[in-house]
Design a protein around this motif. Structure first.
Motif, mmCIF file in Angstrom:
data_model
loop_
_atom_site.group_PDB
_atom_site.id
_atom_site.type_symbol
_atom_site.label_atom_id
_atom_site.label_comp_id
_atom_site.label_asym_id
_atom_site.label_seq_id
_atom_site.Cartn_x
_atom_site.Cartn_y
_atom_site.Cartn_z
ATOM 1 N N ARG A 1 1.002 -1.208 0.031
ATOM 2 C CA ARG A 1 -0.064 0.064 0.149
ATOM 3 C C ARG A 1 0.923 1.215 -0.153
ATOM 4 N N ASP A 2 0.417 2.382 -0.401
ATOM 5 C CA ASP A 2 0.943 3.696 -0.268
ATOM 6 C C ASP A 2 1.955 3.724 -1.501
ATOM 7 N N LEU A 3 1.977 3.049 -2.735
ATOM 8 C CA LEU A 3 2.812 3.298 -3.811
ATOM 9 C C LEU A 3 2.984 4.861 -4.295
ATOM 10 N N ARG A 4 4.142 5.393 -4.740
ATOM 11 C CA ARG A 4 4.035 6.664 -4.988
ATOM 12 C C ARG A 4 4.658 6.669 -6.251
ATOM 13 N N ASP A 5 6.197 6.778 -6.511
ATOM 14 C CA ASP A 5 6.653 6.900 -7.845
ATOM 15 C C ASP A 5 7.352 5.549 -8.412
ATOM 16 N N VAL A 6 7.528 5.443 -9.527
ATOM 17 C CA VAL A 6 8.267 4.077 -10.057
ATOM 18 C C VAL A 6 9.038 4.556 -11.123
ATOM 19 N N PHE A 7 10.230 3.770 -11.382
ATOM 20 C CA PHE A 7 11.054 4.009 -12.542
ATOM 21 C C PHE A 7 11.720 2.755 -12.781
ATOM 22 N N VAL A 8 12.445 2.430 -13.885
ATOM 23 C CA VAL A 8 13.086 1.150 -14.386
ATOM 24 C C VAL A 8 14.597 1.565 -14.136
ATOM 25 N N SER A 9 15.079 0.645 -13.407
ATOM 26 C CA SER A 9 16.784 1.010 -13.028
ATOM 27 C C SER A 9 17.442 0.304 -14.295
ATOM 28 N N ASP A 10 18.656 0.511 -14.469
ATOM 29 C CA ASP A 10 19.505 0.510 -15.376
ATOM 30 C C ASP A 10 19.667 -1.346 -15.577
ATOM 31 N N ARG A 11 19.449 -1.932 -14.512
ATOM 32 C CA ARG A 11 19.437 -3.725 -14.595
ATOM 33 C C ARG A 11 18.196 -4.005 -14.833
ATOM 34 N N GLY A 12 17.043 -3.204 -15.350
ATOM 35 C CA GLY A 12 15.631 -3.741 -15.592
ATOM 36 C C GLY A 12 14.862 -3.963 -14.372
ATOM 37 N N GLU A 13 15.343 -3.493 -13.196
ATOM 38 C CA GLU A 13 14.288 -3.613 -11.912
ATOM 39 C C GLU A 13 13.533 -2.390 -11.990
ATOM 40 N N LEU A 14 12.219 -2.408 -11.271
ATOM 41 C CA LEU A 14 11.381 -1.490 -10.854
ATOM 42 C C LEU A 14 11.879 -1.096 -9.452
ATOM 43 N N ILE A 15 11.976 0.406 -9.414
ATOM 44 C CA ILE A 15 12.332 0.918 -8.102
ATOM 45 C C ILE A 15 11.057 1.744 -7.792
ATOM 46 N N VAL A 16 10.225 1.415 -6.855
ATOM 47 C CA VAL A 16 9.204 1.885 -6.513
ATOM 48 C C VAL A 16 9.210 2.596 -5.092
ATOM 49 N N TRP B 1 8.120 12.842 -1.342
ATOM 50 C CA TRP B 1 7.523 13.706 -2.271
ATOM 51 C C TRP B 1 7.768 13.324 -3.828
ATOM 52 N N ARG B 2 8.909 13.002 -4.022
ATOM 53 C CA ARG B 2 9.658 12.667 -5.308
ATOM 54 C C ARG B 2 10.475 11.850 -5.521
ATOM 55 N N THR B 3 10.560 10.848 -6.263
ATOM 56 C CA THR B 3 11.696 9.702 -6.472
ATOM 57 C C THR B 3 12.058 9.728 -7.875
ATOM 58 N N ARG B 4 13.230 9.888 -8.272
ATOM 59 C CA ARG B 4 13.671 9.688 -9.511
ATOM 60 C C ARG B 4 14.867 8.966 -9.618
ATOM 61 N N GLN B 5 15.278 8.700 -11.020
ATOM 62 C CA GLN B 5 16.410 8.048 -11.366
ATOM 63 C C GLN B 5 17.573 9.125 -11.469
ATOM 64 N N GLY B 6 18.585 8.967 -10.845
ATOM 65 C CA GLY B 6 19.548 10.373 -10.818
ATOM 66 C C GLY B 6 20.522 9.896 -12.118
ATOM 67 N N PRO B 7 21.357 10.742 -12.616
ATOM 68 C CA PRO B 7 22.212 10.611 -13.633
ATOM 69 C C PRO B 7 23.419 9.494 -13.329
ATOM 70 N N ASP B 8 23.466 9.010 -11.987
ATOM 71 C CA ASP B 8 24.560 7.931 -11.541
ATOM 72 C C ASP B 8 23.779 6.710 -11.581
ATOM 73 N N GLY B 9 22.395 6.661 -12.025
ATOM 74 C CA GLY B 9 21.442 5.273 -11.938
ATOM 75 C C GLY B 9 20.947 5.034 -10.658
ATOM 76 N N ALA B 10 21.427 5.597 -9.505
ATOM 77 C CA ALA B 10 20.792 5.404 -8.283
ATOM 78 C C ALA B 10 19.523 6.164 -8.130
ATOM 79 N N ALA B 11 18.454 5.743 -7.084
ATOM 80 C CA ALA B 11 17.489 6.392 -6.687
ATOM 81 C C ALA B 11 17.620 7.850 -5.912
ATOM 82 N N TRP B 12 16.929 8.879 -6.371
ATOM 83 C CA TRP B 12 17.188 10.260 -5.854
ATOM 84 C C TRP B 12 15.743 10.298 -5.319
#
Length: 169
Positions: free
Chosen positions: A90-105, A151-162
């Motif tokens: 419960r309580d999902l917010r943002d999602v992105f696809v990592s460089d390894r193909g995993e979903l970061i939520v 508030w906001r989660t994105r993939q940073g230029p280094d590939g990590a979650a920011w």
């Protein structure tokens, strides 16, 4: 200007490789597909009760929609046909696809990150690390407080979650 259904409350937007914008319409419980070349609304489709984060996975030619009720939905970007639907947390917010193909939520109220593999299996539950901008020390309050409200989660230029989040004592 593109007219959306009254009270739609547009939220997160993601672009696909076919020059379409996909917009989470929070109050309308829908996803809108907009053709950028013609600036036309192609479709609105009800997907879940509380649509929040969106990610485009170009390698799979699919969209991922994270819903606040805990459902993670994989969609065809051209038709919004469902490829999969699974409850994650419960309580999902943002999602992105990592460089390894995993979903970061991200989880909104706990400011945590969930890692889901390409098959949709839960892999990890992580607390974001405290990182200060280069040259600035971490404030002392960080040692006595914990992450809250992502508030906001994105993939940073280094590939990590920011993650931009509040802290609570």
């Amino acid at each position: 200007t593109i007219a959306l259904p009254r009270g739609s409350e547009p939220g997160r937007v993601v672009l696909d490789d076919q020059r379409r914008a996909h917009v989470a319409l929070r109050s309308a419980r829908s996803l809108a597909r907009i053709a950028l070349d013609t600036a036309t609304l192609e479709a609105t489709t009800e997907i879940c009760q509380l649509p929040r984060g969106l990610a485009n996975n170009a390698a799979q030619a699919s969209l991922w929609l994270a819903c606040a009720d805990g459902v993670l939905v994989q969609l065809d970007p051209g038709s919004y046909a469902e490829r999969s639907r699974r409850f994650v947390a419960r309580d999902l917010r943002d999602v992105f696809v990592s460089d390894r193909g995993e979903l970061i939520v991200s989880l909104y109220r706990s400011a945590r990150l969930l890692v889901v593999d390409a098959a949709g299996s839960f892999v990890a539950n992580e607390i974001p690390a405290d990182v200060a901008p280069p040259g600035l020390p971490l404030p002392a309050i960080l040692s006595t407080s914990s992450p809250a409200l992502a508030w906001r989660t994105r993939q940073g230029p280094d590939g990590a979650a920011w993650m931009l989040h509040e802290r609570e004592k």
